[in-house]
Motif scaffolding. Structure first.
Motif, PDB file in Angstrom:
ATOM      1  N   GLN A  98       1.138  -1.211   0.169  1.00 24.98           N
ATOM      2  CA  GLN A  98       0.116   0.156   0.405  1.00 24.98           C
ATOM      3  C   GLN A  98       1.211   1.540   0.291  1.00 24.98           C
ATOM      4  O   GLN A  98       1.496   1.890   1.083  1.00 24.98           O
ATOM      5  CB  GLN A  98      -0.544   0.022   1.317  1.00 24.98           C
ATOM      6  CG  GLN A  98      -1.737   1.203   1.321  1.00 24.98           C
ATOM      7  CD  GLN A  98      -2.961   0.869   2.432  1.00 24.98           C
ATOM      8  OE1 GLN A  98      -3.012  -0.798   2.607  1.00 24.98           O
ATOM      9  NE2 GLN A  98      -3.992   1.656   3.118  1.00 24.98           N
ATOM     10  N   ASN A 249      -8.769  -6.077   5.838  1.00 24.15           N
ATOM     11  CA  ASN A 249      -8.261  -5.012   5.570  1.00 24.15           C
ATOM     12  C   ASN A 249      -8.202  -3.751   6.352  1.00 24.15           C
ATOM     13  O   ASN A 249     -10.034  -3.370   6.765  1.00 24.15           O
ATOM     14  CB  ASN A 249      -8.985  -3.544   3.617  1.00 24.15           C
ATOM     15  CG  ASN A 249      -8.691  -1.945   4.459  1.00 24.15           C
ATOM     16  OD1 ASN A 249      -7.855  -1.609   4.931  1.00 24.15           O
ATOM     17  ND2 ASN A 249      -9.602  -1.463   3.494  1.00 24.15           N
ATOM     18  N   THR A 251      -7.631  -1.229   7.737  1.00 22.30           N
ATOM     19  CA  THR A 251      -7.404   0.676   7.676  1.00 22.30           C
ATOM     20  C   THR A 251      -9.096   1.309   7.853  1.00 22.30           C
ATOM     21  O   THR A 251     -10.124   0.619   7.875  1.00 22.30           O
ATOM     22  CB  THR A 251      -7.310   1.358   6.154  1.00 22.30           C
ATOM     23  OG1 THR A 251      -6.538   0.341   5.813  1.00 22.30           O
ATOM     24  CG2 THR A 251      -7.322   2.026   5.755  1.00 22.30           C
ATOM     25  N   PRO A 289     -13.581  -5.396   2.566  1.00 29.05           N
ATOM     26  CA  PRO A 289     -12.488  -5.229   2.018  1.00 29.05           C
ATOM     27  C   PRO A 289     -12.341  -3.329   1.898  1.00 29.05           C
ATOM     28  O   PRO A 289     -11.491  -2.620   1.772  1.00 29.05           O
ATOM     29  CB  PRO A 289     -12.631  -5.438   0.452  1.00 29.05           C
ATOM     30  CG  PRO A 289     -14.236  -6.484   0.489  1.00 29.05           C
ATOM     31  CD  PRO A 289     -14.390  -6.211   2.118  1.00 29.05           C
ATOM     32  N   THR A 291     -12.681   0.535   2.740  1.00 34.95           N
ATOM     33  CA  THR A 291     -12.747   1.476   3.828  1.00 34.95           C
ATOM     34  C   THR A 291     -14.242   2.051   5.084  1.00 34.95           C
ATOM     35  O   THR A 291     -13.970   2.332   4.316  1.00 34.95           O
ATOM     36  CB  THR A 291     -11.497   2.213   4.130  1.00 34.95           C
ATOM     37  OG1 THR A 291     -10.191   1.144   3.230  1.00 34.95           O
ATOM     38  CG2 THR A 291     -11.103   3.243   5.398  1.00 34.95           C
TER      39      THR A 291
END
Ligand code: ADP
Length: 311
Positions: A98, A249, A251, A289, A291
């Motif tokens: 990333q 994910n 984040t 997946p 955010t």
């Protein structure tokens, strides 16, 4: 409604590449979203069924585009206009990596900040809870969040502060008392000048209890990624762990956790339920997946498996 504050929002542009070729042309399909931690909080609150209003500072062509993106996502918003251009942040996903390119953002004038503070005070009057997330743009003094916290608290509105570094430090030093702060383990170690791990709860508890900056904050929550969280609630300490379902994910998991706390606190829940809801939100964000989006289909499974233990 729950008021979410994002002082330094961004147009987040995501590129997914099988391979990033340096020093050559890469052809990409962009995915653009209204970004910033408070916007993630807003999205999760909407998934939880809460009425939301997003506020902060927006400017220029990018600011107008950001409003379009919020409209597209159905996020109600009321931002104060500024002369500078709202920033763009690029997130390149490639080969399991990333790579991020983050603009610093516009410089805010004293008059613009004053206009925001006036608008904010009026919005607080309509809010059941306020969340304040993320960094401050250039030109805004570090004590800005301390002021925003004071305005909400003197109106009797709970306020959740999720920031780090100088703005968090200034809020804690100022004796403005947010209802909840949620540093992660790295951030709390930075504030305390320590290097505690999740295995050193007694030491962490002692350090926090003897530090005047945390006195009279109803909830001090230290989040620890996949290891869950530790919550200090007056004299009580809770350890919260979650099921070992793989993350796809993580984040925005901290933002989802804040949304969960706001939702649960407004709902008048007991401590254990508040912690269960907040940690379920953090975990479900990590399982999705996207955010700032919860994998809601796993709610019952995760909620039932979150463990809250009073130490
Ligand atoms: P921040 O995003 O603010 O750094 P954390 O990474 O500590 O915050 O995440 C907040 C919460 O989200 C954690 O307490 C946990 O509930 C959940 N979470 C975060 N990362 C993961 C992960 N890799 N696996 C499972 N849950 C996670």
């Amino acid at each position: 409604m729950i008021l979410t504050v994002t002082m330094n929002p961004s147009i987040d542009t995501r590129y997914q590449l099988s391979e990033l070729i340096v020093d050559d042309v890469n052809r990409v399909q962009p995915m653009k979203t209204a970004g910033g931690k408070g916007l993630n909080v807003s999205r999760v609150l909407m998934q939880l069924g809460d009425e939301v209003l997003a506020t902060g500072l927006l400017g220029g062509h990018m600011g107008a585009y950001m409003e379009e993106l919020m409209d597209r996502d159905g996020i109600p918003h009321s931002f104060t206009p500024i002369a500078g251009e709202t920033r763009i942040c690029l997130n390149i996903l490639h080969e399991g990596n990333q790579t991020e390119l983050l603009e610093g953002g516009p410089e805010i004038s004293t008059a613009e900040l004053g206009a925001f503070e006036t608008a904010y005070a009026a919005l607080v009057g309509r809010a059941s809870c306020v969340t304040i997330s993320g960094s401050l743009p250039a030109g805004v003094p570090a004590d800005c969040y301390a002021k925003l916290v004071r305005v909400a608290r003197s109106a009797g509105v709970p306020v959740l502060l999720d920031s780090s570094g100088a703005p968090l430090d200034a809020a804690l030093e100022s004796r403005a008392r947010p209802t909840l702060v949620k540093p992660n383990l790295t951030e709390i170690n930075g504030l305390l000048g320590t290097s505690f791990t999740t295995d050193q709860l007694d030491e962490l508890q002692q350090a926090l209890r003897s530090d005047k900056r945390f006195e009279d904050i109803s909830w001090v929550v230290v989040s620890a990624g996949a290891a869950g969280s530790i919550a200090f609630r007056g004299e009580r300490t809770y350890r919260v762990t979650q099921p070992p379902i793989p993350a796809v994910n993580a984040t925005g998991s901290g933002d989802a956790t804040i949304a969960g706390f706001a939702h649960a606190i407004v709902g008048g829940n007991d401590d254990e339920t508040v912690l269960r809801i907040a940690n379920t939100c953090g975990k479900l964000n990590a399982m999705d997946p996207q955010t700032g989006h919860l994998a809601m289909e796993h709610w019952d499974e995760v909620y039932g498996a979150v463990k809250v233990t009073e130490l």
